[in-house]
Design a protein around this motif. Sequence first.
Motif, short mmCIF file in Angstrom:
data_model
loop_
_atom_site.label_atom_id
_atom_site.label_comp_id
_atom_site.label_asym_id
_atom_site.label_seq_id
_atom_site.Cartn_x
_atom_site.Cartn_y
_atom_site.Cartn_z
N GLY A 1 1.51 0.74 -9.08
CA GLY A 1 2.00 1.60 -7.99
C GLY A 1 3.51 1.53 -7.87
N ALA A 2 4.05 2.28 -6.92
CA ALA A 2 5.51 2.35 -6.75
C ALA A 2 6.07 0.96 -6.43
CB ALA A 2 5.86 3.32 -5.63
N GLY A 3 7.09 0.59 -7.19
CA GLY A 3 7.71 -0.72 -7.01
C GLY A 3 7.22 -1.76 -7.99
N VAL B 1 -0.89 4.00 -9.28
CA VAL B 1 -0.52 4.57 -10.59
C VAL B 1 0.88 5.16 -10.66
CG1 VAL B 1 -2.94 5.10 -11.12
CG2 VAL B 1 -1.50 6.88 -10.13
N SER B 2 1.60 5.24 -9.55
CA SER B 2 2.80 6.09 -9.57
C SER B 2 3.91 5.55 -10.47
CB SER B 2 3.32 6.37 -8.16
OG SER B 2 3.52 5.17 -7.48
N ALA C 1 5.65 -4.43 -2.54
CA ALA C 1 5.55 -3.24 -3.38
C ALA C 1 4.09 -2.77 -3.41
CB ALA C 1 6.03 -3.57 -4.79
N GLN C 2 3.89 -1.56 -3.94
CA GLN C 2 2.51 -1.05 -4.06
C GLN C 2 1.76 -1.82 -5.16
OE1 GLN C 2 2.76 3.22 -4.45
NE2 GLN C 2 3.54 3.47 -2.36
N ALA C 3 0.49 -1.51 -5.29
CA ALA C 3 -0.43 -2.35 -6.06
C ALA C 3 -0.02 -2.58 -7.52
CB ALA C 3 -1.82 -1.73 -6.03
N VAL D 1 0.84 -1.21 0.00
CA VAL D 1 0.00 0.00 0.00
C VAL D 1 0.87 1.25 0.00
CG1 VAL D 1 -1.92 -1.14 1.16
CG2 VAL D 1 -0.10 -0.09 2.53
N GLY D 2 0.27 2.39 0.34
CA GLY D 2 0.97 3.66 0.33
C GLY D 2 2.04 3.80 1.40
#
Length: 249
Positions: A37-39, A67-68, A20-22, A12-13
Motif C-alpha cells: 500500500g501507499a508508503g 496495492v497502490s 504507512a498503508q499495508a 490503513v486507507g
Amino acid sequence: MEIEVTLLGTGVGIPHSGRAQAGLVIRGEKPLLFDCGAGALLRLAEAGFLPIEIDVALLTHLHLDHVSDLLALAKARWLMGERSMKVFGPEGTQEWFETVRGLYPYLVDLDVSISVVDPGDEFTLKGLKIRAGEAVHSLPALGYRIESGNKAIVYSGDTEPTESVRDLAEGADLLIHECSFPEPFVVTNHSTPRRLGENFRGAGIKRIVLTHLYPQTIGCEAEMVRDVLAGLGPGVGVEIGLDLQRIQI
Ligand SMILES: [Zn+2]
Ligand SMILES: [Zn+2]
C-alpha cells in the motif's frame, strides 16, 4: 532456517502519523513482499531493502491501501535495470495490473508475471512453503500461511475473524492479524479485538501482532490488547504492531 518479518506499514486507507498503508516482508533466505500500500515503498528503503531485491510480491486483495505502491515498486526496479517481477494475488489481479499499467505506456516493457491464487492453493517461493486461505472481506481476499521447517507465520490480510483464517493459523508461531477498530465498534469485513480473540481461542498460536489500525485506534492500544486477550484466554503474546518492527521466528 530462521524467518524474519519486517512490518512495513501497519496503517490503513486513512493516513495517520507513523503508520504507512499495508505491507510486510517475510525473509527466509530471500525476501518476499506481502501487500504494498501507499508508503510501503518508502518503508522498504527505510528497512534497508533495495527495490531490486524484491522480485516477488503476494497480494491479499486489491484494495488501494494494499496495492497502490506496487506499480511504483515495479517502476523503481525498472529504473534500476530490472524489468521482471512476479506477483501472486486473488482473482482479478491480472486485470487490475494490466489496467493500471496500461495508463503508463512508457512502462510497457515491464515483464510482470501474475499468478492467480485461490484459497487452499499451496506452493513454494524462495524456500518458503506458502498456503492461501479464504479471508472474509468486501471483495475476494486471501490470508497466507508461510512455513519454513517447523516454523509458521500467518498474515490475515483484511478480514472479519473467521474459521478459514483460524484453520490457516492453527499452531502458528506468529499471527499478524488485522484489528481495524477498538471496542465497542461494530463492523463487518474487518476485525475488532474481542471477536478476534474469541476466534483464535485454543488455536495454539504463540504470538499475535495486530495491524491495519485505523486512526480510531489511537489511544486505545492497551485496551485493544486487553480485549483480544479477554477473548483469547491466557498464554498468548498479543501486541500492537509498529512500522519497521522486526520479528525473528
Ligand atoms: Zn481491504
Ligand atoms: Zn485494508
